[in-house]
Write a protein that holds these residues in place. Structure first.
Motif, PDB file in Angstrom:
ATOM      1  N   TRP A 158       1.076  -1.322   0.068  1.00  0.00           N
ATOM      2  CA  TRP A 158       0.116   0.000  -0.094  1.00  0.00           C
ATOM      3  C   TRP A 158       1.006   1.293   0.395  1.00  0.00           C
ATOM      4  CZ3 TRP A 158       0.200   4.026   3.162  1.00  0.00           C
ATOM      5  CH2 TRP A 158      -1.677   4.771   3.127  1.00  0.00           C
ATOM      6  N   ASN A 159       2.171   1.398   0.901  1.00  0.00           N
ATOM      7  CA  ASN A 159       3.033   2.044   0.989  1.00  0.00           C
ATOM      8  C   ASN A 159       3.384   2.925  -0.303  1.00  0.00           C
ATOM      9  OD1 ASN A 159       2.710   0.876   3.349  1.00  0.00           O
ATOM     10  ND2 ASN A 159       3.698   2.338   4.438  1.00  0.00           N
ATOM     11  N   ILE A 160       3.293   1.804  -1.226  1.00  0.00           N
ATOM     12  CA  ILE A 160       4.356   2.750  -2.452  1.00  0.00           C
ATOM     13  C   ILE A 160       2.904   3.038  -3.837  1.00  0.00           C
ATOM     14  CG2 ILE A 160       5.109   1.932  -5.643  1.00  0.00           C
ATOM     15  CD1 ILE A 160       7.188   0.845  -2.557  1.00  0.00           C
ATOM     16  N   ASP A 161       2.146   2.804  -3.578  1.00  0.00           N
ATOM     17  CA  ASP A 161       1.192   3.821  -4.398  1.00  0.00           C
ATOM     18  C   ASP A 161      -0.387   3.677  -3.485  1.00  0.00           C
ATOM     19  OD1 ASP A 161      -0.605   5.080  -5.951  1.00  0.00           O
ATOM     20  OD2 ASP A 161      -1.018   3.188  -7.388  1.00  0.00           O
ATOM     21  N   ALA A 163      -3.343   5.056  -3.449  1.00  0.00           N
ATOM     22  CA  ALA A 163      -3.806   5.425  -3.929  1.00  0.00           C
ATOM     23  C   ALA A 163      -4.628   4.438  -5.766  1.00  0.00           C
ATOM     24  CB  ALA A 163      -4.569   7.083  -5.281  1.00  0.00           C
ATOM     25  N   GLY A 164      -3.655   4.044  -5.790  1.00  0.00           N
ATOM     26  CA  GLY A 164      -3.437   3.024  -7.030  1.00  0.00           C
ATOM     27  C   GLY A 164      -4.405   1.376  -6.573  1.00  0.00           C
ATOM     28  N   TYR A 165      -3.435   1.177  -4.989  1.00  0.00           N
ATOM     29  CA  TYR A 165      -3.662  -0.139  -4.515  1.00  0.00           C
ATOM     30  C   TYR A 165      -5.141  -0.432  -3.754  1.00  0.00           C
ATOM     31  CZ  TYR A 165      -3.045  -3.448  -0.048  1.00  0.00           C
ATOM     32  OH  TYR A 165      -2.569  -4.174   0.984  1.00  0.00           O
ATOM     33  N   ASP A 166      -5.656   1.157  -3.095  1.00  0.00           N
ATOM     34  CA  ASP A 166      -7.076   1.163  -2.924  1.00  0.00           C
ATOM     35  C   ASP A 166      -7.441   1.154  -3.769  1.00  0.00           C
ATOM     36  OD1 ASP A 166      -6.374   1.555  -0.414  1.00  0.00           O
ATOM     37  OD2 ASP A 166      -6.406   4.003  -0.503  1.00  0.00           O
ATOM     38  N   ARG A 167      -7.629   1.429  -5.413  1.00  0.00           N
ATOM     39  CA  ARG A 167      -8.372   1.695  -6.096  1.00  0.00           C
ATOM     40  C   ARG A 167      -8.542  -0.307  -7.237  1.00  0.00           C
ATOM     41  NH1 ARG A 167      -6.098   5.669  -8.504  1.00  0.00           N
ATOM     42  NH2 ARG A 167      -4.147   4.763  -9.668  1.00  0.00           N
ATOM     43  N   GLN A 168      -7.909  -0.480  -6.988  1.00  0.00           N
ATOM     44  CA  GLN A 168      -7.683  -2.414  -7.277  1.00  0.00           C
ATOM     45  C   GLN A 168      -8.677  -2.759  -5.842  1.00  0.00           C
ATOM     46  OE1 GLN A 168      -2.905  -2.946  -6.464  1.00  0.00           O
ATOM     47  NE2 GLN A 168      -3.309  -2.164  -8.615  1.00  0.00           N
ATOM     48  N   LEU A 169      -8.437  -2.418  -4.192  1.00  0.00           N
ATOM     49  CA  LEU A 169      -9.050  -3.366  -3.571  1.00  0.00           C
ATOM     50  C   LEU A 169     -10.539  -3.318  -3.361  1.00  0.00           C
ATOM     51  CD1 LEU A 169      -8.205  -3.636   0.196  1.00  0.00           C
ATOM     52  CD2 LEU A 169     -10.640  -2.334  -0.101  1.00  0.00           C
ATOM     53  N   GLU A 170     -10.689  -1.511  -4.413  1.00  0.00           N
ATOM     54  CA  GLU A 170     -12.776  -1.277  -4.061  1.00  0.00           C
ATOM     55  C   GLU A 170     -13.324  -2.539  -5.051  1.00  0.00           C
ATOM     56  OE1 GLU A 170     -12.393   2.801  -4.084  1.00  0.00           O
ATOM     57  OE2 GLU A 170     -11.650   3.032  -2.602  1.00  0.00           O
ATOM     58  N   GLY A 171     -12.247  -2.073  -6.545  1.00  0.00           N
ATOM     59  CA  GLY A 171     -12.648  -2.934  -7.627  1.00  0.00           C
ATOM     60  C   GLY A 171     -12.549  -4.189  -7.509  1.00  0.00           C
ATOM     61  N   PHE A 172     -11.656  -5.025  -6.968  1.00  0.00           N
ATOM     62  CA  PHE A 172     -12.070  -6.208  -6.651  1.00  0.00           C
ATOM     63  C   PHE A 172     -12.974  -6.408  -5.535  1.00  0.00           C
ATOM     64  CE2 PHE A 172     -11.597 -10.352  -4.366  1.00  0.00           C
ATOM     65  CZ  PHE A 172     -10.529 -11.413  -5.228  1.00  0.00           C
ATOM     66  N   VAL A 173     -13.573  -5.955  -4.718  1.00  0.00           N
ATOM     67  CA  VAL A 173     -14.655  -5.457  -4.063  1.00  0.00           C
ATOM     68  C   VAL A 173     -15.932  -5.980  -4.241  1.00  0.00           C
ATOM     69  CG1 VAL A 173     -15.999  -4.879  -1.236  1.00  0.00           C
ATOM     70  CG2 VAL A 173     -13.207  -5.441  -2.132  1.00  0.00           C
ATOM     71  N   GLY A 174     -15.866  -4.943  -5.072  1.00  0.00           N
ATOM     72  CA  GLY A 174     -17.082  -4.401  -6.841  1.00  0.00           C
ATOM     73  C   GLY A 174     -17.564  -5.326  -7.152  1.00  0.00           C
ATOM     74  N   ARG A 175     -16.255  -6.183  -7.916  1.00  0.00           N
ATOM     75  CA  ARG A 175     -16.270  -7.457  -8.950  1.00  0.00           C
ATOM     76  C   ARG A 175     -17.038  -8.840  -7.765  1.00  0.00           C
ATOM     77  NH1 ARG A 175     -12.176  -4.653 -10.007  1.00  0.00           N
ATOM     78  NH2 ARG A 175     -10.603  -6.815  -9.812  1.00  0.00           N
ATOM     79  N   VAL A 176     -16.238  -8.756  -6.869  1.00  0.00           N
ATOM     80  CA  VAL A 176     -16.993  -9.963  -6.636  1.00  0.00           C
ATOM     81  C   VAL A 176     -18.176 -10.019  -5.552  1.00  0.00           C
ATOM     82  CG1 VAL A 176     -14.758 -11.393  -6.205  1.00  0.00           C
ATOM     83  CG2 VAL A 176     -15.550  -9.461  -4.058  1.00  0.00           C
ATOM     84  N   LEU A 177     -18.339  -8.770  -5.121  1.00  0.00           N
ATOM     85  CA  LEU A 177     -19.668  -8.673  -4.228  1.00  0.00           C
ATOM     86  C   LEU A 177     -21.241  -8.173  -5.336  1.00  0.00           C
ATOM     87  CD1 LEU A 177     -19.595  -6.026  -1.406  1.00  0.00           C
ATOM     88  CD2 LEU A 177     -19.233  -8.352  -1.491  1.00  0.00           C
TER      89      LEU A 177
END
Length: 182
Positions: A158-161, A163-177
Motif C-alpha cells: 500500500w505504501n508504494i502507491d 491510491a492505486g492499491y485502494d483502487r485495486q482493492l475497491e474494484g475487486f470488492v465491487g466485482r466479487v460482491l
C-alpha cells in the motif's frame, strides 16, 4: 500457534458471527500469516457460515517450509545448510505442536481453490519470498488477480502507491460482491 491451521477456526467463528448478525456474504483480507489463515478457513467452511465470495491477500505466507529456508539464507546460512535447518525445524515444530506443514502449504493446495483472489506482494519482501505469490498466481491465473509491487517490502505494498492499491482493492470488492469474477 499452528501457522494458520488452527487459527483458521477464529476466522470461521467470525464468519459464523457475521451470519448470525444477518450478513449475507464476506470477503476475507489477510496479511502475511493472515493470508494462510484465510486460505485454510475457506478450505473448510461449512454450510452454517456466511458465504465467502473472495479473498484479498497481501504478502501471504503460502509455504512455511520455504519461509524457513529463505530466512535461513537471509541470515547467512548457505542454501544447503538452510535446507537442513529447515527440515530440522519442521521436525521440531511438528513434534512439539503437531503442526502438519502439508495442511498449510497453500501452493500445493492451489487446485482446491474456487474463489476469486487478489494478491499483492512486494519484490523487496525479505520475510515471505515473492516467489510464493508468483507460484500461486501462475498456478491459478483463472482465479487470481496478481499485483507484484516493485520495491515494496513485507506488507508495505500500500505504501508504494496508496491510491492505486485502494483502487485495486475497491474494484475487486465491487466485482466479487456483484458476482463478477474478473
Amino acid at each position: 500457534l499452528t501457522l494458520g491451521n488452527e487459527e483458521a477456526e477464529d476466522a470461521i467463528a467470525a464468519l459464523q458471527w457475521a451470519a448470525d448478525q444477518g450478513y449475507k456474504r464476506a470477503v476475507l483480507y489477510g496479511f502475511s500469516m493472515g493470508g494462510n489463515i484465510a486460505l485454510c478457513a475457506v478450505q473448510r467452511l461449512g454450510r452454517h457460515q456466511i458465504p465467502v465470495v473472495g479473498l484479498m491477500l497481501d504478502c501471504p505466507a503460502l509455504d512455511w517450509r520455504d519461509v524457513i529456508r529463505s530466512n535461513g539464507v537471509r541470515y547467512g546460512l548457505p542454501k544447503f545448510l538452510a535446507t537442513q535447518v529447515g527440515r530440522f525445524t519442521e521436525y521440531i515444530v511438528t513434534r512439539r505442536s503437531g503442526q502438519d506443514f502439508d495442511a498449510v502449504d497453500q501452493i500445493a493446495a492451489a487446485s482446491k481453490f474456487t474463489l476469486p483472489m487478489m494478491i499483492w506482494h512486494g519484490t523487496r519482501d525479505r520475510t515471505i519470498p515473492v516467489t510464493q505469490s508468483d507460484a500461486l498466481a501462475k498456478a491459478r491465473p483463472d482465479l487470481i488477480e496478481y499485483h507484484r509491487v516493485e520495491g515494496a517490502k513485507h506488507i508495505r505494498c500500500w505504501n508504494i502507491d496508496p491510491a492505486g492499491y485502494d483502487r485495486q482493492l475497491e474494484g475487486f470488492v465491487g466485482r466479487v460482491l456483484e458476482g463478477k469474477q474478473r
